[in-house]
Every structure is written in C-alpha cells, then in structure tokens.
Design a protein around this motif. Sequence first.
Motif, PDB file in Angstrom:
ATOM      1  N   LEU A 146     -36.164 -38.671 -34.063  1.00 45.21           N
ATOM      2  CA  LEU A 146     -34.826 -38.234 -33.630  1.00 45.21           C
ATOM      3  C   LEU A 146     -34.914 -37.454 -32.314  1.00 45.21           C
ATOM      4  O   LEU A 146     -34.110 -37.642 -31.397  1.00 45.21           O
ATOM      5  CB  LEU A 146     -34.199 -37.373 -34.732  1.00 45.21           C
ATOM      6  CG  LEU A 146     -32.719 -37.041 -34.543  1.00 45.21           C
ATOM      7  CD1 LEU A 146     -31.875 -38.282 -34.606  1.00 45.21           C
ATOM      8  CD2 LEU A 146     -32.251 -36.037 -35.567  1.00 45.21           C
ATOM      9  N   ILE A 147     -35.943 -36.594 -32.216  1.00 43.56           N
ATOM     10  CA  ILE A 147     -36.134 -35.783 -31.017  1.00 43.56           C
ATOM     11  C   ILE A 147     -36.464 -36.682 -29.816  1.00 43.56           C
ATOM     12  O   ILE A 147     -35.895 -36.548 -28.732  1.00 43.56           O
ATOM     13  CB  ILE A 147     -37.291 -34.784 -31.245  1.00 43.56           C
ATOM     14  CG1 ILE A 147     -37.029 -33.925 -32.469  1.00 43.56           C
ATOM     15  CG2 ILE A 147     -37.517 -33.933 -30.020  1.00 43.56           C
ATOM     16  CD1 ILE A 147     -35.905 -32.965 -32.332  1.00 43.56           C
ATOM     17  N   MET A 165     -33.486 -38.514 -28.609  1.00 45.43           N
ATOM     18  CA  MET A 165     -32.580 -37.677 -27.828  1.00 45.43           C
ATOM     19  C   MET A 165     -33.093 -37.491 -26.402  1.00 45.43           C
ATOM     20  O   MET A 165     -32.319 -37.509 -25.447  1.00 45.43           O
ATOM     21  CB  MET A 165     -32.390 -36.327 -28.513  1.00 45.43           C
ATOM     22  CG  MET A 165     -31.479 -36.421 -29.717  1.00 45.43           C
ATOM     23  SD  MET A 165     -31.608 -35.014 -30.780  1.00 45.43           S
ATOM     24  CE  MET A 165     -30.361 -33.984 -30.141  1.00 45.43           C
ATOM     25  N   LEU A 166     -34.417 -37.326 -26.266  1.00 45.39           N
ATOM     26  CA  LEU A 166     -35.007 -37.190 -24.929  1.00 45.39           C
ATOM     27  C   LEU A 166     -34.735 -38.448 -24.109  1.00 45.39           C
ATOM     28  O   LEU A 166     -34.285 -38.396 -22.958  1.00 45.39           O
ATOM     29  CB  LEU A 166     -36.509 -36.949 -25.059  1.00 45.39           C
ATOM     30  CG  LEU A 166     -37.305 -36.855 -23.749  1.00 45.39           C
ATOM     31  CD1 LEU A 166     -36.897 -35.620 -22.976  1.00 45.39           C
ATOM     32  CD2 LEU A 166     -38.797 -36.822 -24.012  1.00 45.39           C
ATOM     33  N   LEU A 204     -32.423 -40.747 -24.615  1.00 44.82           N
ATOM     34  CA  LEU A 204     -30.989 -40.941 -24.361  1.00 44.82           C
ATOM     35  C   LEU A 204     -30.521 -40.060 -23.205  1.00 44.82           C
ATOM     36  O   LEU A 204     -29.618 -40.435 -22.450  1.00 44.82           O
ATOM     37  CB  LEU A 204     -30.180 -40.640 -25.620  1.00 44.82           C
ATOM     38  CG  LEU A 204     -30.182 -41.743 -26.676  1.00 44.82           C
ATOM     39  CD1 LEU A 204     -29.532 -41.251 -27.963  1.00 44.82           C
ATOM     40  CD2 LEU A 204     -29.446 -42.971 -26.170  1.00 44.82           C
ATOM     41  N   THR A 205     -31.127 -38.871 -23.058  1.00 44.22           N
ATOM     42  CA  THR A 205     -30.773 -38.017 -21.918  1.00 44.22           C
ATOM     43  C   THR A 205     -31.157 -38.709 -20.619  1.00 44.22           C
ATOM     44  O   THR A 205     -30.423 -38.668 -19.640  1.00 44.22           O
ATOM     45  CB  THR A 205     -31.543 -36.688 -21.972  1.00 44.22           C
ATOM     46  OG1 THR A 205     -31.627 -36.265 -23.309  1.00 44.22           O
ATOM     47  CG2 THR A 205     -30.878 -35.639 -21.126  1.00 44.22           C
ATOM     48  N   ILE A 206     -32.325 -39.340 -20.633  1.00 45.57           N
ATOM     49  CA  ILE A 206     -32.819 -39.946 -19.407  1.00 45.57           C
ATOM     50  C   ILE A 206     -32.042 -41.212 -19.058  1.00 45.57           C
ATOM     51  O   ILE A 206     -31.587 -41.382 -17.932  1.00 45.57           O
ATOM     52  CB  ILE A 206     -34.320 -40.283 -19.563  1.00 45.57           C
ATOM     53  CG1 ILE A 206     -35.102 -38.978 -19.694  1.00 45.57           C
ATOM     54  CG2 ILE A 206     -34.825 -41.073 -18.375  1.00 45.57           C
ATOM     55  CD1 ILE A 206     -36.510 -39.176 -20.137  1.00 45.57           C
ATOM     56  N   PHE A 207     -31.838 -42.088 -20.061  1.00 46.02           N
ATOM     57  CA  PHE A 207     -31.222 -43.379 -19.755  1.00 46.02           C
ATOM     58  C   PHE A 207     -29.712 -43.385 -19.937  1.00 46.02           C
ATOM     59  O   PHE A 207     -29.054 -44.355 -19.579  1.00 46.02           O
ATOM     60  CB  PHE A 207     -31.860 -44.466 -20.627  1.00 46.02           C
ATOM     61  CG  PHE A 207     -33.317 -44.658 -20.357  1.00 46.02           C
ATOM     62  CD1 PHE A 207     -33.747 -45.158 -19.132  1.00 46.02           C
ATOM     63  CD2 PHE A 207     -34.262 -44.303 -21.296  1.00 46.02           C
ATOM     64  CE1 PHE A 207     -35.093 -45.311 -18.872  1.00 46.02           C
ATOM     65  CE2 PHE A 207     -35.614 -44.451 -21.038  1.00 46.02           C
ATOM     66  CZ  PHE A 207     -36.027 -44.963 -19.824  1.00 46.02           C
ATOM     67  N   GLY A 208     -29.161 -42.334 -20.536  1.00 49.52           N
ATOM     68  CA  GLY A 208     -27.729 -42.291 -20.743  1.00 49.52           C
ATOM     69  C   GLY A 208     -27.351 -42.942 -22.065  1.00 49.52           C
ATOM     70  O   GLY A 208     -28.083 -43.776 -22.591  1.00 49.52           O
TER      71      GLY A 208
END
Lengths: 301, 312
Positions: A147-148, A151-152, A154-158
Amino acid sequence: MNEPGNSAPSTDSVPPPPRPSSSALAVAGRELWRAPFSAKVGLLIIATYIFVALFAPVIAPYGESEIVGPQFDVWSEDHPLGTDHLGRDMLSRLIYGARNTVGIALLTTLFAFLLGGTCGILAATLGGWMDQLLSRTVDVLMAIPALIFAMLLLTIFGTSIINLILIIGVLDATRVFRIARAVSLNVVVMDFIESARLRGEGLAWITMREVLPNIMPPLVAEFGLRFCFVFLTISALSFLGLGIQPPTADWGSMVRDTSTLITYGDITPLLPAAAIAILTIGVNFVVDWFLHKTSGLKDEH
Amino acid sequence: MLIQRLSLGLLTLFVVSVIIFLAVGMLPGDAAQAMLGQAATEETVAALRARMGLDQPAPVRYFHWLMGILQGDFGQSIANGREISELIGGRFANTIFLAVFAAVISVPLALLLGILAALYRNSIYDRTVNVVTLSSISTPEFFVAYILILFISVQWGLFPSLANVGPTTPFLERLDKTFLPALTLTLVVVAHMMRMTRAAIINLLASPYIEMANLKGISKRKIITHHALPNAWAPIINVIVLNLAYLIVGVVVVEVVFVYPGLGQLLVDSVQRRDLPVVQACCLIFAATYVLLNLTADILSILTNPRLLHPK
C-alpha cells in the motif's frame, strides 16, 4: 500440495472426472450440487454481482453521475437509498459501482497474473541467471509494504485509472510470481518435461503445453485470493481519495463521500462498504472449497 | 545463520532506501522546479538547484540525503516549506502509540482464541470462529471502522468517534479517544493471528510425542498447554511480529477514518498534494519499520529454534 503426477491434467475449474463416460458439464453440475453450503452461497453472490455489473444500465433507475435531487436526501420512494453529497442517486451509483470497481479490480488481477505468471514459469523453466534476476527483483519489490509503495508510485505518476491498474498490477504480480515459480519448479523436474526437451520442443511449447496445465489448480485458487486482495487495495486507495477518481461511481470513494452521515446514525455509507465486503467473502468461500477439492485436504478430519 | 540474516536485513534496508531515493528522480522536473512553480525563470531555478545540491550527481546526492536522514534531517516540504522532521516527529509517536495499543489488546486475545479453537477443534465454537475470522479477513478496514462508529459511538455513546489527540492530551483521555481505532485494528489482525496459532498447535498435535502423551492418559488441556504450546512458540511469535508489521502499515486507512494525527494521515495528505519530499520521508519510515520488524520475526524464530541456531 499439488499433484503434478496426476494422469489427466485439467485446465477446467473442476477436478478430473471420476468416470470417463460422464461429460465435463455433468461432472461440474454434480460437484456443484455436492458443494458445501458456504460455497453455494459464494457462487450465488458472485453470479449476482456479475449479473448486476453486466446489466447495470438496465437495472439502475438513474444515470451514473446524473444529479437528480437535493444533497444527502433521505431514503424515499424516488430514491430508495437516498442521494449522496452532490445529489446523485445512491442506488444507481451502487449498481454502476459493480461495473467500475469490480471491473477495474478484475483487469488489474488479470494483468498481474499475465505478468507474474509468465515471469514465474519462465524463471522456473529457464533457471540460471534469468531466475536469479527475476527472483531478486521480486524480493526487493516485496520488501516495501504494497500500500505504501503504491502511494509513492501514485504520487510520482499521478492518479489515473491506467496508472492504478499498472501500479497495483505490477506490485501484485510479485506475489503471483512467487506462487507460479514455486509450483512450476515442482513440475519442470518431471520426466515428461525432460522428454519434451529431448524431443526438441521449444520454450513456448514447454511452458504452455507441458507446465501450464499442471500448475493450473493452484493458480486458479490463487487468482481468487489475489482478486480479493487487489479489490481491497483499490477500494482502500479509492477511499483515501487516491484510487478511482470522480465522477466514476466507485464503492471505495462512495464510502468516503458519504461518511459524514454516519455520525447522524445513517447507515448509507455502510452500503458500498458492505458491497465490497460481501463480494470478497463470497469469493473467499468459493476459493476455500476449491482449495479443499484440489489439494486433497478432504481427509483432514 | 544469524549474522547472515542480519546482513541480509541491512542490505534490504539499503536497497529500499535507494529505490525510494530514485523514485524522486522519475518525476518530470525536480524539487527546485516544483517549489518555484512554472513561472520561475531558468536562472532562479538553476540557483535554487545549486543551493539544494541538485546539480550534483545522483550517488553524491543519495549520500547527502542518507546522512541527513541519519541525523534526523529529512529536508523541507514543497507545499509549505516546513521542516519535514518537525511534521513527522509527534505523528510518528502517535502512530506507534496506536499500533502498540492495538497489539496489547489483540495479541492475548488472538492467542486465547487460537488455543481454545485448537482445544475444541471441529466443535461449534471452532466452526463459528472459523467463519467469523474468514469473513473479517476479507472485509475492508473502513467497513469495520464505520460499523464500530455507528454502534459504539453514535448509538451507545460509549467512546468518541474522533481521535483528535494533541501533544498535551493526558494519557487516560488519549486511551479513551484512541480506543475505537485500536479496536478496529484489533479486529483486522486478530483473525490472522488466531488462525495461525490454531494451525501451529494442530500441526503439532499430529506428532508422535503428543500421541504418546495422549496414550498416557494426560488431559487434553494439559497436552496443549504443557506439550504442544512450548514447541508452537516459534511460529506463533513469528506471526505476532509479522502482524505488528502489518499494524504499522495498516494504520493508514484507520487514521484517516478517525482523523487521528498520525504518520499515515500525513502520507495520504501529502500524496494528494504531490508533496514528494514528505511522501518520500513517510514511505522510508514505514518501509524501514516494516523491514526491521520482518527481520525481528526471522531472528526470533532462529533464536527460539535450536535446530536453526546450530545448523548441521
């Protein structure tokens, strides 16, 4: 656990027929009839969800993102489950959610199996540096909690649906890889693989025609469990506002959007959450029964 | 064996930190660009880049970053320019507090339920617990959380549904406010721990020395507590530590539901704002805790098993 030496490898979801005279369909029917109560409930749940997902536009009284009433309207005849924070019909969005949430989770699981399964079988069949490379990569990816890590990334790729499917799919493929590699390793040392190699069959033939049919039962069971896991992860991400984005109807984000109602004792936010829970429980019941049937655990008592 | 596992753990930590560090490099543009926005001129971006040390090669930057973290310096947030260590400090303590609180309830409960299920296996009790735990494993955390809020907080008014603790909240009030989040986490992890405890004990019950004890006419209860349990400790301890690792990570959703000021909530907020340095720091802390707990699980299982401690 698995029995690669079994005479009739079946790609079907049912075990090999006890008598050669009966057709596969009849056997499937008989097994279904004899299935324990929990498995029947599970199958019924899955069938209902598939039906709702397929016929969503026919069943739903309103459109998916159509604003049809005041915000947070109470349960009434027009809106059996009330409306959400923007005035959209809850029942319609629940029905469309079956399509979106389950569909995306299913696509992600399929992607994870295609990637993880192929790599796992290849690693077991080829061995050597290829196996080392793939296995160590997977070790590293699995060292970070999924999950972590998601999230990392998803922050980078949007946050978009394609990114969501790819990221969760790749992260989950690591688990599929482990299983596929472990069960294939038992198969690739068998004599029939040796003889296929001596016959001069290519890699594609050996993996698709010799190894794959023999590792099918554990992989099918794993598919059910992985689907549940992916489904819960995507729902959790959507609930956190990082998964499936509005206005797409999705159960995780529906819980988030209507969550304020719970403090007034209104159970509306629990409905989409229950929709998620019921499906995963249903799939788990079926997988439990399937594992029981294929792994010879019948003689436990 | 032990040294091998320890060095493997350190290597994992190193690789994880490199991955998290490299992840930032995949972002279009860099931190300097992100801080100044699109309107900044090329010169100001270059100046800031030089000031932040972004013009140096990646291995040098990694080294500086790692040295900073080891001294408690995580850099600054892009969103509000505050020191990340300041943002994280109290929140990390809160997250640990919640995880420990949940563990204190869940571990004894899971052991008790598991031992009872092994003792009375295939009874109505065992079957009920089996179905209930199988269901609770497959439910999303927020479902459990909202059901608890609905009944315990809204309808019966026993515990508050908002866990808004501050640094000055007294201990008893803190316990009261974090009770529901801790209970949610408990319900999520107890199922797994309990099933593993049951499986570990039942596994042992098939071994010959238990049959011998049986034939001697020792009571069922005594066989489990005196003969089976001591040998089952290694797998049970392993499962407990793995679940603690899960608790640390699983808090993210629960913290958001109960608006608890922990690390998970900071992570979610930062992901939404795409505040990469903060996400990076939170991920590193979560991942490091996870790796260290997994390492602890392995080391404990080596220590409690003489056969692993003295390999042939």
